[in-house]
Design a protein around this motif. Structure first.
Motif, mmCIF file in Angstrom:
data_model
loop_
_atom_site.group_PDB
_atom_site.id
_atom_site.type_symbol
_atom_site.label_atom_id
_atom_site.label_comp_id
_atom_site.label_asym_id
_atom_site.label_seq_id
_atom_site.Cartn_x
_atom_site.Cartn_y
_atom_site.Cartn_z
ATOM 1 N N LEU A 63 0.844 -1.195 0.000
ATOM 2 C CA LEU A 63 0.000 0.000 0.000
ATOM 3 C C LEU A 63 0.873 1.237 0.000
ATOM 4 C CD1 LEU A 63 -2.641 -1.080 2.687
ATOM 5 C CD2 LEU A 63 -2.802 -1.318 0.194
ATOM 6 N N LYS A 64 0.568 2.182 -0.878
ATOM 7 C CA LYS A 64 1.324 3.426 -0.973
ATOM 8 C C LYS A 64 0.381 4.617 -1.008
ATOM 9 C CE LYS A 64 5.572 2.064 -3.384
ATOM 10 N NZ LYS A 64 6.411 2.339 -4.587
ATOM 11 N N VAL A 65 0.849 5.739 -0.481
ATOM 12 C CA VAL A 65 0.106 6.995 -0.565
ATOM 13 C C VAL A 65 0.927 7.982 -1.384
ATOM 14 C CG1 VAL A 65 -0.772 8.975 0.709
ATOM 15 C CG2 VAL A 65 -1.138 6.674 1.594
ATOM 16 N N LEU A 66 0.339 8.479 -2.446
ATOM 17 C CA LEU A 66 1.008 9.479 -3.269
ATOM 18 C C LEU A 66 0.591 10.865 -2.789
ATOM 19 C CD1 LEU A 66 0.639 7.909 -6.815
ATOM 20 C CD2 LEU A 66 2.427 7.571 -5.114
ATOM 21 N N PRO A 67 1.543 11.678 -2.338
ATOM 22 C CA PRO A 67 1.216 12.985 -1.747
ATOM 23 C C PRO A 67 0.377 13.879 -2.659
ATOM 24 C CG PRO A 67 3.514 12.431 -1.372
ATOM 25 C CD PRO A 67 2.980 11.415 -2.340
ATOM 26 N N ASP A 68 0.634 13.811 -3.957
ATOM 27 C CA ASP A 68 -0.074 14.721 -4.852
ATOM 28 C C ASP A 68 -1.531 14.326 -5.056
ATOM 29 O OD1 ASP A 68 0.818 12.429 -6.084
ATOM 30 O OD2 ASP A 68 0.908 13.336 -8.072
ATOM 31 N N ILE A 72 -4.774 6.137 -1.433
ATOM 32 C CA ILE A 72 -4.022 4.912 -1.139
ATOM 33 C C ILE A 72 -4.095 4.014 -2.369
ATOM 34 C CG2 ILE A 72 -3.803 2.900 0.350
ATOM 35 C CD1 ILE A 72 -5.346 4.428 2.490
ATOM 36 N N ARG A 73 -2.937 3.622 -2.853
ATOM 37 C CA ARG A 73 -2.872 2.749 -4.023
ATOM 38 C C ARG A 73 -2.303 1.393 -3.623
ATOM 39 N NH1 ARG A 73 -1.205 6.209 -9.411
ATOM 40 N NH2 ARG A 73 -2.808 7.841 -9.191
ATOM 41 N N ALA A 74 -2.875 0.357 -4.200
ATOM 42 C CA ALA A 74 -2.447 -1.014 -3.900
ATOM 43 C C ALA A 74 -1.665 -1.575 -5.076
ATOM 44 C CB ALA A 74 -3.655 -1.893 -3.602
ATOM 45 N N TYR A 75 -0.548 -2.245 -4.768
ATOM 46 C CA TYR A 75 0.297 -2.868 -5.789
ATOM 47 C C TYR A 75 0.549 -4.325 -5.408
ATOM 48 C CZ TYR A 75 1.401 1.963 -7.136
ATOM 49 O OH TYR A 75 1.324 3.282 -7.534
ATOM 50 N N LEU A 76 0.655 -5.168 -6.407
ATOM 51 C CA LEU A 76 1.045 -6.555 -6.172
ATOM 52 C C LEU A 76 2.518 -6.679 -6.526
ATOM 53 C CD1 LEU A 76 -0.225 -9.364 -5.388
ATOM 54 C CD2 LEU A 76 -0.167 -9.883 -7.835
ATOM 55 N N GLN A 91 -7.059 1.815 -6.468
ATOM 56 C CA GLN A 91 -7.151 2.592 -5.232
ATOM 57 C C GLN A 91 -8.019 1.851 -4.224
ATOM 58 O OE1 GLN A 91 -8.394 6.625 -5.828
ATOM 59 N NE2 GLN A 91 -6.864 7.061 -7.387
ATOM 60 N N VAL A 92 -7.651 1.977 -2.963
ATOM 61 C CA VAL A 92 -8.429 1.383 -1.876
ATOM 62 C C VAL A 92 -8.807 2.481 -0.902
ATOM 63 C CG1 VAL A 92 -7.509 -0.950 -2.068
ATOM 64 C CG2 VAL A 92 -6.254 0.743 -0.740
ATOM 65 N N GLU A 93 -9.951 2.339 -0.246
ATOM 66 C CA GLU A 93 -10.504 3.462 0.495
ATOM 67 C C GLU A 93 -10.965 3.122 1.913
ATOM 68 O OE1 GLU A 93 -13.703 4.714 -1.940
ATOM 69 O OE2 GLU A 93 -12.434 5.439 -3.571
ATOM 70 N N LEU A 101 -5.630 -4.154 2.607
ATOM 71 C CA LEU A 101 -4.861 -5.281 2.085
ATOM 72 C C LEU A 101 -5.792 -6.336 1.510
ATOM 73 C CD1 LEU A 101 -2.081 -5.783 4.805
ATOM 74 C CD2 LEU A 101 -1.760 -4.967 2.453
ATOM 75 N N THR A 102 -6.862 -6.631 2.233
ATOM 76 C CA THR A 102 -7.835 -7.608 1.753
ATOM 77 C C THR A 102 -8.432 -7.174 0.420
ATOM 78 O OG1 THR A 102 -8.390 -8.289 4.018
ATOM 79 C CG2 THR A 102 -10.004 -8.776 2.296
ATOM 80 N N GLU A 103 -8.752 -5.889 0.317
ATOM 81 C CA GLU A 103 -9.284 -5.354 -0.939
ATOM 82 C C GLU A 103 -8.267 -5.487 -2.065
ATOM 83 O OE1 GLU A 103 -12.306 -3.576 -3.259
ATOM 84 O OE2 GLU A 103 -12.346 -4.324 -1.198
ATOM 85 N N GLY A 104 -6.995 -5.256 -1.751
ATOM 86 C CA GLY A 104 -5.950 -5.390 -2.762
ATOM 87 C C GLY A 104 -5.839 -6.809 -3.285
ATOM 88 N N TRP A 105 -5.886 -7.803 -2.379
ATOM 89 C CA TRP A 105 -5.833 -9.197 -2.824
ATOM 90 C C TRP A 105 -7.035 -9.548 -3.681
ATOM 91 C CZ3 TRP A 105 -1.686 -11.963 -2.965
ATOM 92 C CH2 TRP A 105 -0.651 -11.731 -2.050
ATOM 93 N N LYS A 106 -8.199 -9.025 -3.311
ATOM 94 C CA LYS A 106 -9.396 -9.270 -4.109
ATOM 95 C C LYS A 106 -9.213 -8.731 -5.529
ATOM 96 C CE LYS A 106 -14.371 -8.301 -4.224
ATOM 97 N NZ LYS A 106 -15.492 -7.588 -3.526
ATOM 98 N N MET A 107 -8.649 -7.540 -5.645
ATOM 99 C CA MET A 107 -8.388 -6.954 -6.964
ATOM 100 C C MET A 107 -7.426 -7.812 -7.770
ATOM 101 S SD MET A 107 -7.874 -2.919 -6.050
ATOM 102 C CE MET A 107 -9.209 -1.873 -5.476
ATOM 103 N N ALA A 108 -6.387 -8.318 -7.090
ATOM 104 C CA ALA A 108 -5.381 -9.132 -7.779
ATOM 105 C C ALA A 108 -6.012 -10.390 -8.366
ATOM 106 C CB ALA A 108 -4.250 -9.489 -6.823
ATOM 107 N N TRP A 109 -6.901 -11.018 -7.618
ATOM 108 C CA TRP A 109 -7.593 -12.206 -8.136
ATOM 109 C C TRP A 109 -8.511 -11.843 -9.295
ATOM 110 C CZ3 TRP A 109 -6.869 -17.230 -7.698
ATOM 111 C CH2 TRP A 109 -6.081 -17.710 -6.639
ATOM 112 N N GLU A 110 -9.218 -10.727 -9.152
ATOM 113 C CA GLU A 110 -10.126 -10.303 -10.224
ATOM 114 C C GLU A 110 -9.382 -9.980 -11.509
ATOM 115 O OE1 GLU A 110 -12.176 -7.049 -8.436
ATOM 116 O OE2 GLU A 110 -13.656 -8.326 -7.420
#
Length: 266
Positions: A63-68, A72-76, A91-93, A101-110
């Motif tokens: 999970l990363k936050v881009l200041p600009d 919150i962005r999720a990366y695998l 993006q996760v909210e 993190l759970t949302e990120g894994w769900k995205m990765a599977w999708e």
């Protein structure tokens, strides 16, 4: 997204998301970090990336936050031959790191980025997911059993652990109260066929169904033999609330003790 997460996102319009929504605690061990990823993914067996030619890599969600953008962005991410590829998931909210993190894994599977690594040669399970379920169902010192034991011990009850109620019968109870002759079994939902939570395997259906039905028949026989020998049998499902399970056991033990001390029963 739910209204709850949408309101959380709107609060980040002018300020960065709170650390609890994306940052991991400092000073954690590798084991703790891996456990966190396992929980979010739904198990270690669900964290595999297929590298081709029979090779697999264990992935993680970052999970990363881009200041600009204040998002919150999720990366695998995973490792492949010294390189560390990464794929943007979205993006996760949510308000907590665990939920994001759970949302990120769900995205990765999708997105089709993950696969279940096949079991090793000679494994008795048809897939790593089935093998993980089987290995998770320990026969002794399970979490529900430990919780129950702790509550009973706090109430002053003493018992034997993983013992045979009848020495000549090769059946072990999780908790045995010898004097009141009470045997307690903490049954796992999978192995003992819980009517509420059993999820049958989609592979080798007949094999696993036969195993579970065999366990149920054995449980029924055990109950009958113990009751015929004058024992009280209490069976607790692993999904039951520990307090409620403990109350059942405490009530039975104390009732038996009162009966033994009643002069009318002498």
């Amino acid at each position: 997204m739910t209204g709850h997460t949408s309101s959380a996102q709107s609060r980040w319009k002018h300020d960065s998301p709170p650390d609890r929504a994306w940052k991991g605690r400092s000073g954690r061990t590798r084991a703790a970090i891996a456990a966190e990823q396992d929980r979010a993914a739904g198990g270690r067996h669900r964290r595999s990336v297929d590298l081709g030619e029979g090779r697999f890599a264990r992935a993680s969600v970052e999970l990363k936050v881009l200041p600009d953008t204040r998002r919150i962005r999720a990366y695998l991410r995973w490792s492949d031959g010294g390189k560390s590829p990464a794929r943007y998931l979205g993006q996760v909210e949510h308000e907590t790191r665990a939920a994001n993190l759970t949302e990120g894994w769900k995205m990765a599977w999708e997105k089709g980025l993950l696969t279940e690594e096949p079991p090793t040669e000679g494994s008795w399970a048809s897939s790593r997911s089935v093998r993980a379920v089987m290995r998770a169902n320990r026969s002794k010192d399970t979490r529900p059993e430990l919780r129950l034991r702790s509550l009973l011990h706090k109430q002053g009850l003493r018992y034997r652990v993983a013992a045979r109620p009848l020495p000549d019968l090769r059946r072990t109870a999780d908790l045995v109260f010898p004097k009141p002759k009470i045997a307690v079994f903490v049954d796992g939902c999978y192995w003992h066929g819980c009517p509420e939570h059993l999820r049958e395997s989609h592979k080798n259906v007949e094999f696993w169904r036969s195993k579970i039905e065999g366990n149920q028949a054995r449980d029924a026989e055990t109950d009958r033999l113990l009751r015929e020998a004058g024992w009280t049998v209490i069976r607790v499902w692993e999904h039951e609330a520990p307090d409620a399970s403990a109350a059942r056991v405490i009530s039975a033990v104390r009732a038996s003790s009162a009966d033994r001390h009643d002069p009318n029963n002498l």
